[in-house]
Design a protein around this motif. Structure first.
Motif, PDB file in Angstrom:
ATOM      1  N   GLU A 209     -20.262 -41.781   3.378  1.00  0.00           N
ATOM      2  CA  GLU A 209     -19.787 -42.156   4.705  1.00  0.00           C
ATOM      3  C   GLU A 209     -19.653 -43.667   4.875  1.00  0.00           C
ATOM      4  OE1 GLU A 209     -22.440 -40.371   7.465  1.00  0.00           O
ATOM      5  OE2 GLU A 209     -21.844 -38.307   6.974  1.00  0.00           O
ATOM      6  N   ASP A 210     -19.901 -44.414   3.833  1.00  0.00           N
ATOM      7  CA  ASP A 210     -19.795 -45.868   3.899  1.00  0.00           C
ATOM      8  C   ASP A 210     -18.353 -46.271   3.626  1.00  0.00           C
ATOM      9  OD1 ASP A 210     -19.997 -48.594   3.731  1.00  0.00           O
ATOM     10  OD2 ASP A 210     -21.791 -48.586   2.457  1.00  0.00           O
ATOM     11  N   SER A 211     -17.697 -46.855   4.632  1.00  0.00           N
ATOM     12  CA  SER A 211     -16.287 -47.228   4.483  1.00  0.00           C
ATOM     13  C   SER A 211     -16.088 -48.358   3.487  1.00  0.00           C
ATOM     14  CB  SER A 211     -15.710 -47.630   5.843  1.00  0.00           C
ATOM     15  OG  SER A 211     -16.424 -48.745   6.375  1.00  0.00           O
ATOM     16  N   ALA A 212     -17.170 -49.036   3.130  1.00  0.00           N
ATOM     17  CA  ALA A 212     -17.058 -50.135   2.168  1.00  0.00           C
ATOM     18  C   ALA A 212     -17.167 -49.647   0.728  1.00  0.00           C
ATOM     19  CB  ALA A 212     -18.136 -51.175   2.439  1.00  0.00           C
ATOM     20  N   VAL A 213     -17.347 -48.342   0.541  1.00  0.00           N
ATOM     21  CA  VAL A 213     -17.514 -47.780  -0.800  1.00  0.00           C
ATOM     22  C   VAL A 213     -16.400 -46.775  -1.071  1.00  0.00           C
ATOM     23  CG1 VAL A 213     -19.012 -46.472  -2.344  1.00  0.00           C
ATOM     24  CG2 VAL A 213     -20.016 -48.071  -0.700  1.00  0.00           C
ATOM     25  N   GLU A 214     -15.678 -47.002  -2.149  1.00  0.00           N
ATOM     26  CA  GLU A 214     -14.632 -46.074  -2.578  1.00  0.00           C
ATOM     27  C   GLU A 214     -15.163 -45.258  -3.753  1.00  0.00           C
ATOM     28  OE1 GLU A 214     -10.183 -46.996  -3.008  1.00  0.00           O
ATOM     29  OE2 GLU A 214     -10.939 -47.067  -5.072  1.00  0.00           O
ATOM     30  N   VAL A 215     -15.055 -43.926  -3.648  1.00  0.00           N
ATOM     31  CA  VAL A 215     -15.595 -43.028  -4.670  1.00  0.00           C
ATOM     32  C   VAL A 215     -14.459 -42.440  -5.496  1.00  0.00           C
ATOM     33  CG1 VAL A 215     -16.961 -40.960  -5.115  1.00  0.00           C
ATOM     34  CG2 VAL A 215     -17.537 -42.443  -3.181  1.00  0.00           C
ATOM     35  N   SER A 216     -14.584 -42.536  -6.808  1.00  0.00           N
ATOM     36  CA  SER A 216     -13.636 -41.890  -7.718  1.00  0.00           C
ATOM     37  C   SER A 216     -14.435 -41.157  -8.789  1.00  0.00           C
ATOM     38  CB  SER A 216     -12.699 -42.915  -8.360  1.00  0.00           C
ATOM     39  OG  SER A 216     -13.437 -43.856  -9.126  1.00  0.00           O
ATOM     40  N   ASN A 217     -13.848 -40.104  -9.370  1.00  0.00           N
ATOM     41  CA  ASN A 217     -14.582 -39.357 -10.396  1.00  0.00           C
ATOM     42  C   ASN A 217     -13.623 -38.595 -11.291  1.00  0.00           C
ATOM     43  OD1 ASN A 217     -14.706 -36.168  -9.809  1.00  0.00           O
ATOM     44  ND2 ASN A 217     -14.545 -37.256  -7.845  1.00  0.00           N
ATOM     45  N   ASP A 218     -14.127 -38.223 -12.462  1.00  0.00           N
ATOM     46  CA  ASP A 218     -13.362 -37.374 -13.374  1.00  0.00           C
ATOM     47  C   ASP A 218     -14.058 -36.024 -13.554  1.00  0.00           C
ATOM     48  OD1 ASP A 218     -15.542 -38.037 -14.915  1.00  0.00           O
ATOM     49  OD2 ASP A 218     -14.421 -39.122 -16.449  1.00  0.00           O
ATOM     50  N   CYS A 219     -14.896 -35.679 -12.586  1.00  0.00           N
ATOM     51  CA  CYS A 219     -15.600 -34.389 -12.634  1.00  0.00           C
ATOM     52  C   CYS A 219     -14.761 -33.311 -11.957  1.00  0.00           C
ATOM     53  CB  CYS A 219     -16.967 -34.505 -11.963  1.00  0.00           C
ATOM     54  SG  CYS A 219     -18.147 -35.575 -12.821  1.00  0.00           S
ATOM     55  N   GLY A 220     -14.710 -33.355 -10.635  1.00  0.00           N
ATOM     56  CA  GLY A 220     -13.946 -32.350  -9.907  1.00  0.00           C
ATOM     57  C   GLY A 220     -14.479 -30.961 -10.173  1.00  0.00           C
ATOM     58  N   ALA A 221     -13.603 -30.054 -10.609  1.00  0.00           N
ATOM     59  CA  ALA A 221     -13.986 -28.688 -10.967  1.00  0.00           C
ATOM     60  C   ALA A 221     -14.087 -28.595 -12.487  1.00  0.00           C
ATOM     61  CB  ALA A 221     -12.966 -27.692 -10.434  1.00  0.00           C
ATOM     62  N   VAL A 222     -15.285 -28.357 -12.986  1.00  0.00           N
ATOM     63  CA  VAL A 222     -15.538 -28.338 -14.429  1.00  0.00           C
ATOM     64  C   VAL A 222     -15.761 -26.897 -14.878  1.00  0.00           C
ATOM     65  CG1 VAL A 222     -16.995 -29.177 -16.297  1.00  0.00           C
ATOM     66  CG2 VAL A 222     -16.586 -30.624 -14.288  1.00  0.00           C
ATOM     67  N   GLU A 223     -14.945 -26.425 -15.812  1.00  0.00           N
ATOM     68  CA  GLU A 223     -15.102 -25.075 -16.361  1.00  0.00           C
ATOM     69  C   GLU A 223     -15.856 -25.157 -17.685  1.00  0.00           C
ATOM     70  OE1 GLU A 223     -12.461 -21.034 -17.183  1.00  0.00           O
ATOM     71  OE2 GLU A 223     -11.509 -22.998 -17.422  1.00  0.00           O
ATOM     72  N   VAL A 224     -16.874 -24.323 -17.827  1.00  0.00           N
ATOM     73  CA  VAL A 224     -17.691 -24.348 -19.039  1.00  0.00           C
ATOM     74  C   VAL A 224     -17.870 -22.941 -19.593  1.00  0.00           C
ATOM     75  CG1 VAL A 224     -18.948 -26.474 -18.546  1.00  0.00           C
ATOM     76  CG2 VAL A 224     -19.764 -24.315 -17.593  1.00  0.00           C
ATOM     77  N   PHE A 225     -18.149 -22.890 -20.900  1.00  0.00           N
ATOM     78  CA  PHE A 225     -18.368 -21.643 -21.620  1.00  0.00           C
ATOM     79  C   PHE A 225     -19.722 -21.717 -22.331  1.00  0.00           C
ATOM     80  CE2 PHE A 225     -13.857 -22.091 -21.005  1.00  0.00           C
ATOM     81  CZ  PHE A 225     -13.441 -20.806 -20.676  1.00  0.00           C
ATOM     82  N   PRO A 226     -20.205 -20.599 -22.890  1.00  0.00           N
ATOM     83  CA  PRO A 226     -21.540 -20.593 -23.495  1.00  0.00           C
ATOM     84  C   PRO A 226     -21.765 -21.746 -24.474  1.00  0.00           C
ATOM     85  CG  PRO A 226     -20.710 -18.363 -23.391  1.00  0.00           C
ATOM     86  CD  PRO A 226     -19.581 -19.254 -22.952  1.00  0.00           C
ATOM     87  N   GLY A 227     -22.892 -22.436 -24.282  1.00  0.00           N
ATOM     88  CA  GLY A 227     -23.283 -23.504 -25.193  1.00  0.00           C
ATOM     89  C   GLY A 227     -22.571 -24.821 -25.002  1.00  0.00           C
ATOM     90  N   ASP A 228     -21.636 -24.905 -24.048  1.00  0.00           N
ATOM     91  CA  ASP A 228     -20.900 -26.159 -23.839  1.00  0.00           C
ATOM     92  C   ASP A 228     -21.837 -27.275 -23.379  1.00  0.00           C
ATOM     93  OD1 ASP A 228     -18.512 -25.105 -24.575  1.00  0.00           O
ATOM     94  OD2 ASP A 228     -17.634 -25.015 -22.570  1.00  0.00           O
TER      95      ASP A 228
END
Length: 270
Positions: A209-228
């Protein structure tokens, strides 16, 4: 002499059948393999091993629903036969007749070793980065919380989501959450995901909620399979929002300029 020979013959007749019998034990071991998630592509390597007999070792590679019989005869009393299994791609763990210990057999006859392969959990590791070069020297609170959200039963340590008001259902869709806390640049946290052959998806969000902080990421929706083992990151970039001001020297120069402008104006109109 005849009595002695007769005695020895009698003893041999009593001992030899027992010796022959002791070397004539047989066992047939049938191993079966099942995957708890119905995976039809993974394979389990099954190893048979006996410490005696005419066929002491054997191996089979079995998929879901597969079976293999390993015979061994000529065993002596006190024999031990074992069965072990391992996932070819190391993404599944196995149990034997409901136990973590490999099958072990010490008696002759037909026996079965039921191997159940269960998918290993996947791991998603999130790293939090902070870019504070634009903070203008101001102190920055580098703590943050990131939400991991998935269907119910997917997150190993999942609990009630904050926006569910104590209820795990939203719009008839069952969900659960894990909240990851970070305390500085480069800090990491992980979630363990219960998944299977069809994979599972975990969604990551940070409510800032801090307008002075911009958030970026490469996570989003992560699909995983056994042992990943998957890595992703969030980067918070801080911008300076203060009102620009002059230093004390700048203020002094500005005052002199204002005085100069005022003096020139005064001379013009006087």
């Amino acid at each position: 002499m005849n009595l002695k020979r007769a005695f020895l013959t009698l003893m041999a007749a009593m001992i030899l059948p027992g010796a022959v019998y002791a070397q004539d034990l047989a066992i047939g071991i049938t191993a079966t393999v099942d995957f708890s998630d119905g995976n039809t592509e993974e394979m389990i390597t099954v190893d048979f091993s006996c410490n005696d007999g005419n066929n002491p070792v054997g191996q089979a590679i079995l998929g879901d629903g597969g079976s293999f019989r390993h015979p061994n005869d000529g065993l002596a009393a006190g024999f031990v036969c074992t069965v072990t299994g391992s996932d070819v791609n190391a993404n599944y763990s196995v149990t034997y007749n409901g136990s973590a210990d490999p099958c072990s057999f010490t008696e002759a006859g037909e026996v079965t070793c039921a191997i159940l392969a269960t998918p290993d959990n996947a791991t998603i590791t999130v790293t939090k980065f902070w870019d504070v070069t634009g903070a203008g020297g101001e102190a920055v609170d580098e703590s943050a919380t990131i939400e991991a959200r998935a269907d119910i039963g997917v997150l190993a340590d999942g609990g009630i989501c904050d926006d569910h008001n104590g209820v795990i259902a939203t719009d008839m869709h069952l969900e659960e959450c894990v909240y990851l806390d970070f305390n500085g640049d480069g800090d990491t946290a992980s979630v363990s995901v219960i998944t299977g052959v069809d994979g599972e998806t975990v969604t990551f969000t940070e409510n800032n909620e801090d307008s002075a902080v911009e958030v970026s990421n490469d996570c989003g929706a992560v699909e995983v399979f056994p042992g990943d083992d998957v890595d992703c990151s969030f980067t918070n970039t801080v911008f300076f929002e203060g009102i620009p001001t002059l230093s004390q020297y700048g203020l002094a120069i500005m005052a002199l300029l204002m005085l100069g402008v005022g003096f020139v104006g005064f001379r013009r109109f006087v």
